[in-house]
Design a protein around this motif. Structure first.
Motif, mmCIF file in Angstrom:
data_model
loop_
_atom_site.group_PDB
_atom_site.id
_atom_site.type_symbol
_atom_site.label_atom_id
_atom_site.label_comp_id
_atom_site.label_asym_id
_atom_site.label_seq_id
_atom_site.Cartn_x
_atom_site.Cartn_y
_atom_site.Cartn_z
ATOM 1 N N ALA A 146 0.734 -1.266 -0.074
ATOM 2 C CA ALA A 146 -0.063 0.088 -0.147
ATOM 3 C C ALA A 146 0.973 1.452 0.130
ATOM 4 C CB ALA A 146 -0.766 -0.126 1.179
ATOM 5 N N GLY A 147 2.133 1.040 -0.020
ATOM 6 C CA GLY A 147 2.877 2.234 -0.130
ATOM 7 C C GLY A 147 3.548 2.525 -1.395
ATOM 8 N N VAL B 47 -2.276 2.706 -4.666
ATOM 9 C CA VAL B 47 -3.815 2.818 -4.186
ATOM 10 C C VAL B 47 -4.471 1.783 -4.949
ATOM 11 C CG1 VAL B 47 -5.787 3.824 -3.471
ATOM 12 C CG2 VAL B 47 -3.477 5.053 -3.180
ATOM 13 N N LYS C 265 2.546 4.956 4.505
ATOM 14 C CA LYS C 265 3.360 3.970 3.688
ATOM 15 C C LYS C 265 4.132 4.472 2.752
ATOM 16 C CE LYS C 265 3.069 0.616 7.016
ATOM 17 N NZ LYS C 265 3.972 0.283 7.745
ATOM 18 N N PHE C 266 3.590 5.226 1.839
ATOM 19 C CA PHE C 266 4.282 5.801 0.917
ATOM 20 C C PHE C 266 5.415 6.511 1.281
ATOM 21 C CE2 PHE C 266 0.707 4.817 -1.939
ATOM 22 C CZ PHE C 266 1.204 5.220 -3.278
ATOM 23 N N TYR D 153 -3.284 5.263 6.153
ATOM 24 C CA TYR D 153 -2.360 4.183 5.864
ATOM 25 C C TYR D 153 -1.556 4.438 4.791
ATOM 26 C CZ TYR D 153 -0.689 -0.867 6.206
ATOM 27 O OH TYR D 153 0.166 -1.675 6.269
ATOM 28 N N HIS D 154 -2.130 4.649 3.508
ATOM 29 C CA HIS D 154 -1.512 4.690 2.426
ATOM 30 C C HIS D 154 -0.454 5.930 2.536
ATOM 31 C CE1 HIS D 154 -3.237 1.957 -0.526
ATOM 32 N NE2 HIS D 154 -4.508 2.114 0.031
ATOM 33 N N TYR E 297 -6.613 5.969 3.750
ATOM 34 C CA TYR E 297 -6.082 7.467 3.485
ATOM 35 C C TYR E 297 -4.930 7.516 4.192
ATOM 36 C CZ TYR E 297 -6.029 12.473 4.402
ATOM 37 O OH TYR E 297 -5.752 13.923 4.435
#
Length: 300
Positions: free
Chosen positions: A147-148, A151, A165-166, A161-162, A159
């Motif tokens: 998820a990094g 999406v 991790k990005f 979490y992404h 929202y």
């Protein structure tokens, strides 16, 4: 980096899930372990399991607490010796359990980013100065997520979490480039789990403060978390194989350590979309910027 009994690893979220798998794999190399976790019961269980293989220190730690992080580092190096392997693994995923309208609240943002990103920076900022002062081979592993990378179009937002991790992937890439530019003997890898058999949904719910998830929300989301954890247990890679992948990544100094190809198709589509959105021809600005960057790096 060669791993031996002379090395000490500090692992956040190290007593369960992926962190425990990494701890087991490092213990098999003879590495001394400092396991940091917010869950005291799981710490005691991990210590009982791994204490017969290597020297183990356990620390109850909320990774958001900078002073506690410093104290944990001092205790670790006093008892086990200098930390040469830092694994920033602690993370929470309550964002992916909520709809976007439920998730966009300051309390959720501060908590998820506080653990997943600020907690990781606390690990880096606590240990890197010590590594730089001592010199010698060291390595940092930061746990991100598929998820990094992208999406997923078929999933709910996630929202916070992404976002976290990005950022972890970018943070790790920048760390690695910076260490290389300064010719430091510190490697940096980003672990990119896809489907791994953990109880991340339930554990995230249990660890989250009441201010982030009130009682009525917990009851509603517990079933969803259970379904997600069941899917991970059924289809996910086991934590021990992930731990071995991390050890191999450290030894080979790999930047990316993906556990599967879960994100491959979506990442390819995203990359194509970004490239297609760029201007079709390079401008004079692009040429000037490229020349400035080459001059900075010392290339012609």
């Amino acid at each position: 980096m060669e791993l031996t009994h002379r090395d000490t690893a500090f692992i956040t979220g190290g007593s369960q899930g992926i962190g425990l798998g990494i701890a087991r794999a490092l213990a098999n190399q003879g590495v001394r372990l400092a396991l940091a976790d917010i869950d005291g019961d799981s710490l005691r269980s991990a210590e009982a399991e791994l204490g017969g293989k290597t020297e183990v220190l356990t620390v109850e730690l909320d990774v958001r607490d900078r002073e506690a992080f410093q104290a944990a580092a001092e205790a670790t190096e006093r008892q086990l010796g200098p930390v040469s392997v830092l694994v920033n693994n602690a993370g929470v995923g309550i964002g992916v359990l909520q709809t976007i309208s439920q998730e966009i609240r300051y309390e959720v943002w501060d908590y998820v980013l506080g653990v997943n990103l600020e907690g990781m920076n606390n690990g880096v900022t606590t240990f890197v100065p010590r590594m730089l002062e001592r010199g010698g081979p060291c390595h940092i592993v930061n746990t991100a997520s598929a998820a990094g990378l992208v999406v997923f179009p078929e999933r709910s937002s996630g929202y916070t979490y992404h976002a976290s991790k990005f950022a972890v992937i970018g943070l790790t890439e920048a760390l690695r480039r910076g260490f290389a530019d300064e010719q430091r003997e510190i490697g940096a890898s980003v672990l990119i789990p896809g489907m791994v058999a953990t109880n991340v949904g339930s554990n995230s719910l249990n660890a989250s403060p009441e201010s982030v998830l009130p009682a009525e929300a917990r009851e509603r989301l517990a079933q969803l978390a259970g379904v997600g954890d069941y899917a991970l247990a059924t289809y996910g890679r086991d934590i021990d194989s992930v731990g071995e992948m991390v050890v191999d990544g450290i030894q080979r100094d790999r930047l990316y350590i993906p556990t599967d190809r879960l994100a491959a198709a979506a990442l390819e589509a995203r990359t194509k979309d970004i490239l297609a959105a760029m201007p079709s021809e390079a401008s004079s600005y692009d040429d000037a910027l490229g020349q400035a960057m080459r001059s900075r790096s010392g290339t012609a």
